[in-house]
Design an enzyme around this catalytic site. Structure first.
Site, mmCIF file in Angstrom:
data_model
loop_
_atom_site.group_PDB
_atom_site.id
_atom_site.type_symbol
_atom_site.label_atom_id
_atom_site.label_comp_id
_atom_site.label_asym_id
_atom_site.label_seq_id
_atom_site.Cartn_x
_atom_site.Cartn_y
_atom_site.Cartn_z
ATOM 1 N N ASP A 50 0.830 -1.223 0.000
ATOM 2 C CA ASP A 50 0.000 0.000 0.000
ATOM 3 C C ASP A 50 0.857 1.263 0.000
ATOM 4 O O ASP A 50 0.480 2.268 -0.618
ATOM 5 C CB ASP A 50 -0.876 0.058 1.265
ATOM 6 C CG ASP A 50 -1.855 -1.087 1.326
ATOM 7 O OD1 ASP A 50 -2.093 -1.716 0.283
ATOM 8 O OD2 ASP A 50 -2.366 -1.346 2.431
HETATM 9 P P1 NDP Z 1 1.033 -3.785 3.186
HETATM 10 O O1 NDP Z 1 0.201 -4.317 4.280
HETATM 11 O O2 NDP Z 1 0.404 -2.888 2.198
HETATM 12 O O3 NDP Z 1 1.655 -4.986 2.346
HETATM 13 C C1 NDP Z 1 2.494 -5.922 2.917
HETATM 14 C C2 NDP Z 1 2.901 -6.887 1.847
HETATM 15 O O4 NDP Z 1 3.864 -7.747 2.434
HETATM 16 C C3 NDP Z 1 1.769 -7.750 1.368
HETATM 17 O O5 NDP Z 1 1.386 -7.389 0.069
HETATM 18 C C4 NDP Z 1 2.310 -9.189 1.450
HETATM 19 O O6 NDP Z 1 2.172 -9.790 0.185
HETATM 20 C C5 NDP Z 1 3.779 -8.979 1.779
HETATM 21 N N1 NDP Z 1 4.288 -10.003 2.697
HETATM 22 C C6 NDP Z 1 3.709 -10.484 3.804
HETATM 23 N N2 NDP Z 1 4.480 -11.425 4.365
HETATM 24 C C7 NDP Z 1 5.577 -11.522 3.594
HETATM 25 C C8 NDP Z 1 6.737 -12.320 3.646
HETATM 26 N N3 NDP Z 1 6.944 -13.239 4.614
HETATM 27 N N4 NDP Z 1 7.679 -12.146 2.678
HETATM 28 C C9 NDP Z 1 7.488 -11.260 1.677
HETATM 29 N N5 NDP Z 1 6.402 -10.478 1.578
HETATM 30 C C10 NDP Z 1 5.456 -10.616 2.533
HETATM 31 O O7 NDP Z 1 2.326 -3.151 3.866
HETATM 32 P P2 NDP Z 1 2.885 -1.670 3.869
HETATM 33 O O8 NDP Z 1 3.940 -1.688 4.909
HETATM 34 O O9 NDP Z 1 3.242 -1.209 2.486
HETATM 35 O O10 NDP Z 1 1.675 -0.777 4.314
HETATM 36 C C11 NDP Z 1 1.198 -0.767 5.638
HETATM 37 C C12 NDP Z 1 -0.305 -0.724 5.638
HETATM 38 O O11 NDP Z 1 -0.763 -0.892 6.978
HETATM 39 C C13 NDP Z 1 -0.828 0.615 5.126
HETATM 40 O O12 NDP Z 1 -2.028 0.421 4.423
HETATM 41 C C14 NDP Z 1 -1.093 1.359 6.442
HETATM 42 O O13 NDP Z 1 -2.073 2.339 6.301
HETATM 43 C C15 NDP Z 1 -1.566 0.218 7.333
HETATM 44 N N6 NDP Z 1 -1.410 0.476 8.752
HETATM 45 C C16 NDP Z 1 -0.211 0.889 9.249
HETATM 46 C C17 NDP Z 1 -0.070 1.211 10.571
HETATM 47 C C18 NDP Z 1 1.224 1.711 11.127
HETATM 48 O O14 NDP Z 1 1.213 2.375 12.166
HETATM 49 N N7 NDP Z 1 2.339 1.404 10.498
HETATM 50 C C19 NDP Z 1 -1.203 1.056 11.489
HETATM 51 C C20 NDP Z 1 -2.386 0.541 10.870
HETATM 52 C C21 NDP Z 1 -2.463 0.262 9.549
HETATM 53 P P3 NDP Z 1 2.153 -11.405 0.055
HETATM 54 O O15 NDP Z 1 1.058 -11.871 0.947
HETATM 55 O O16 NDP Z 1 1.907 -11.632 -1.388
HETATM 56 O O17 NDP Z 1 3.497 -11.889 0.495
#
Ligand code: NDP
Length: 459
Positions: free
Chosen positions: A386
Site C-alpha cells: 500500500d
Molecule cells: P502492506 O500491508 O500494504 O503490504 C504488505 C505486503 O507484504 C503484502 O502485500 C504481502 O504480500 C507482503 N508479505 C507479507 N508477508 C511476507 C513475507 N513473509 N515475505 C514477503 N512479503 C510478505 O504493507 P505496507 O507496509 O506497504 O503498508 C502498511 C499498511 O498498513 C498501510 O495500508 C497502512 O495504512 C496500514 N497500517 C499501518 C499502521 C502503522 O502504524 N504502520 C497502522 C495501521 C495500519 P504477500 O502476501 O503476497 O506476500
C-alpha cells in the site's frame, strides 16, 4: 526541608525525566536513552511514594507490584516484533483500568454531601474514560491476537446503538452529580465498559493500531483525572503527557494514512474494502530470478530499499542489511526509504532496521527520500505494498486515495519481493506490480534476500 517537600521535589525530578524521555524517544538515535531516563523517573516516583506519610497496605502494594513485574518483564522480553501492537494495547488497557479503579476508590472514600460537584465530576471522568480505555484495549488486544475475528464486526444501526450508550453515560454522569450514590457509579463503570467494547468492534484489525494510540491518549486523560482527584501533580503531568502525545500520534498516523480519525473510527474500513474485492484476477506480471535481480542491483548506481510489513513478517531485517552492505561495498549508493505507516505500528520499520544495526543515516523518511526517487536505478520493495501504491495519487475512487506514498514508481526499475499477488492491508490491487519496469521476485522475503545475497556474492 520537610518530608512532604522532599517527596514533591523527587516527583518534580520524575516529571522532568518523563519530559526528557519523550524528547529522547522522538529520535531513533536517542530512543534507548530516552526510555532509560523515563524508567528512572518512574522508579524515582514509585520510590518516593513509599515515603508518603500515612501510607497503608504496603504489603498489598508490594504484592501488586510483584505480580506486575512477574507478568510485565517476561512479556516485554519475549514479545515478537509483529506482536508489539497488541502488547501495547493490553498494557495500556490495564493502565486505564487502574485509573478507573483509583477513581472509584476515591469516590468510595469521600463524603459525597461535603464534596464540591467539580471534584465528583473529576472522579466520574476518570471512571468513564478509564473504563472505556480498559474495555476498548481488551477488545483491541483480542482482535490483534486473533482471539476473535480481526474483521470489523458490524450490525444494523450500530452507530445509533453506540450513540445511545454514549447518551446513557452522559445521563448517568448527570444523575450521579445530582445524587452521588455508589450504585450509580458502578452502573456508570459498566456502561463505560460496554461503550469501550462496542466502539472497537466495528474497527478492522489493521486499523486497530491507530485506535490503540487513541485509547492510549484516553488512558493518559483518565490518569490526569486521577491526579486531580488525588491532588497529585505527578499524575496530572504524566497523564497529560500521555494524553497529548497519544493524541498527536493518532493524528500523525491518520495523516500518513491519508484518512481522517473519524474515518478510521467509524468507517469499518476492512469490511468495506474486502467486500469490494478490487483485486484484479488474470493479469500478467513479469517474474524474475534472484540471479537476474542480483545483476541489476550490483551494477546499479543507486538502490533504494523500500521496506514494508512483509519485512517484519519475514523477519528479514538482518538479511536486507547484509544485502545493502554487500551492495555498498561494491560502490552502490544504497539507502532505505521509510514510509511513516509502513508495517503495522508507528516506527515499525525504524525499530526493525535498528535491531539489525542499520546506520541511522541510511534511513530516509518518505519526504526526504521522495525527491531522490527519480534518480534511483532500482527501488527494491521488500514486503511493502500500500505504501508504494500509485492509486493513492491517481485514483480518486481508491480507499487509499490521498495517502502520501514512497515514489517507488519513479525509479528506473522496480523489484517487488513478496510471496504472491495478494494485496496489502488495504485489500486493493497495486497497479505498480503490473508496470513495464517492474519485476516480481516471489517468495518469503527472507529466503529471497538470502538468495540475492549469494547471487551478488557470486558475481
Ligand atoms: P502492506 O500491508 O500494504 O503490504 C504488505 C505486503 O507484504 C503484502 O502485500 C504481502 O504480500 C507482503 N508479505 C507479507 N508477508 C511476507 C513475507 N513473509 N515475505 C514477503 N512479503 C510478505 O504493507 P505496507 O507496509 O506497504 O503498508 C502498511 C499498511 O498498513 C498501510 O495500508 C497502512 O495504512 C496500514 N497500517 C499501518 C499502521 C502503522 O502504524 N504502520 C497502522 C495501521 C495500519 P504477500 O502476501 O503476497 O506476500
Amino acid at each position: 526541608m520537610s518530608r512532604g517537600t522532599a517527596i514533591e521535589l523527587v516527583y518534580l525530578l520524575a516529571i522532568i525525566g518523563f519530559i526528557l524521555a519523550l524528547k529522547g524517544l522522538s529520535s531513533p538515535r536517542r530512543a534507548r536513552l530516552g526510555n532509560l531516563v523515563g524508567a528512572t523517573g518512574m522508579a524515582l516516583a514509585i520510590g518516593a511514594t513509599f515515603f508518603q506519610p500515612g501510607l497503608r497496605h504496603i504489603g498489598l502494594i508490594v504484592g501488586g507490584m510483584a505480580v506486575g513485574v512477574a507478568i510485565g518483564v517476561p512479556a516485554a522480553r519475549l514479545v515478537r516484533m509483529t506482536a508489539m501492537p497488541q502488547m501495547v494495547a493490553i498494557f495500556n488497557g490495564v493502565g486505564g483500568g487502574a485509573a478507573a479503579l483509583v477513581s472509584i476508590t476515591a469516590f468510595l472514600a469521600l463524603d459525597a454531601s461535603l464534596t464540591p460537584t467539580y471534584k465528583i465530576l473529576e472522579i466520574l471522568f476518570g471512571v468513564v474514560v478509564g473504563g472505556l480505555s480498559f474495555a476498548g484495549s481488551a477488545v483491541a488486544f483480542a482482535k490483534l491476537q486473533e482471539l476473535m475475528t480481526g474483521r470489523p464486526v458490524t450490525y444494523p444501526a450500530q452507530q445509533a446503538v453506540n450513540a445511545l450508550v454514549g447518551a446513557l453515560i452522559l445521563g448517568l454522569v448527570l444523575a450521579t452529580l445530582v445524587n452521588p450514590t455508589t450504585v450509580l457509579v458502578w452502573v456508570l463503570l459498566a456502561a463505560a465498559l460496554v461503550l469501550g467494547v462496542i466502539i472497537v468492534l466495528p474497527i478492522g484489525g489493521a486499523d486497530v493500531p491507530v485506535l490503540i494510540s487513541l485509547l492510549n491518549s484516553f488512558t493518559g486523560l483518565a490518569v490526569a483525572a486521577s491526579g486531580f482527584t488525588l491532588d497529585s501533580n505527578l499524575l496530572i503531568v504524566a497523564g497529560t503527557l500521555v494524553g497529548a502525545s497519544g493524541m498527536l500520534l493518532t493524528r500523525m498516523m491518520s495523516v500518513a494514512m491519508g484518512r481522517s480519525v473519524p474515518n478510521i473510527l467509524f468507517s469499518a474500513f476492512g469490511a468495506v474494502v474486502t467486500a469490494g474485492g478490487q483485486v484484479t484476477e488474470g493479469r500478467t506480471v513479469r517474474a524474475s530470478t534472484p540471479e537476474d535481480v542480483a545483476v541489476l542491483l550490483a551494477y546499479a548506481r543507486k538502490v533504494v530499499i523500500v521496506p514494508g510489513y512483509g519485512l517484519a513478517v519475514a523477519q528479514a531485517q538482518h538479511t536486507v542489511r547484509e544485502l545493502a552492505d554487500l551492495l555498498a561495498a561494491r560502490g552502490v549508493d544504497v539507502f532505505y526509504a521509510i514510509h511513516p505507516v509502513a508495517g503495522r505500528m508507528p516506527g515499525h520499520m525504524n525499530v526493525l532496521l535498528a535491531e539489525a544495526n542499520v546506520p541511522y543515516e541510511k534511513l530516509k523518511e518518505m519526504d526526504e527520500a521522495n525527491p531522490e526517487m527519480d534518480t534511483a536505478d532500482v527501488a527494491l520493495v521488500v514486503g511493502a505494498n500500500d505504501t508504494v501504491n500509485p492509486a493513492a495519487l491517481n485514483s480518486p475512487d481508491s480507499p487509499i486515495y490521498g495517502m502520501p506514498i514512497v515514489r517507488a514508481d519513479q525509479a528506473a526499475n522496480v523489484v517487488f519481493l513478496k510471496r504472491s499477488m495478494r494485496p496489502g492491508f488495504a485489500g486493493i490491487d497495486n497497479e505498480l506490480l503490473y508496470g513495464d519496469k517492474t519485476v516480481m521476485l516471489f517468495g518469503d522475503a527472507k529466503d529471497t534476500l538470502t538468495k540475492l545475497v549469494s547471487a551478488v556474492e557470486d558475481l
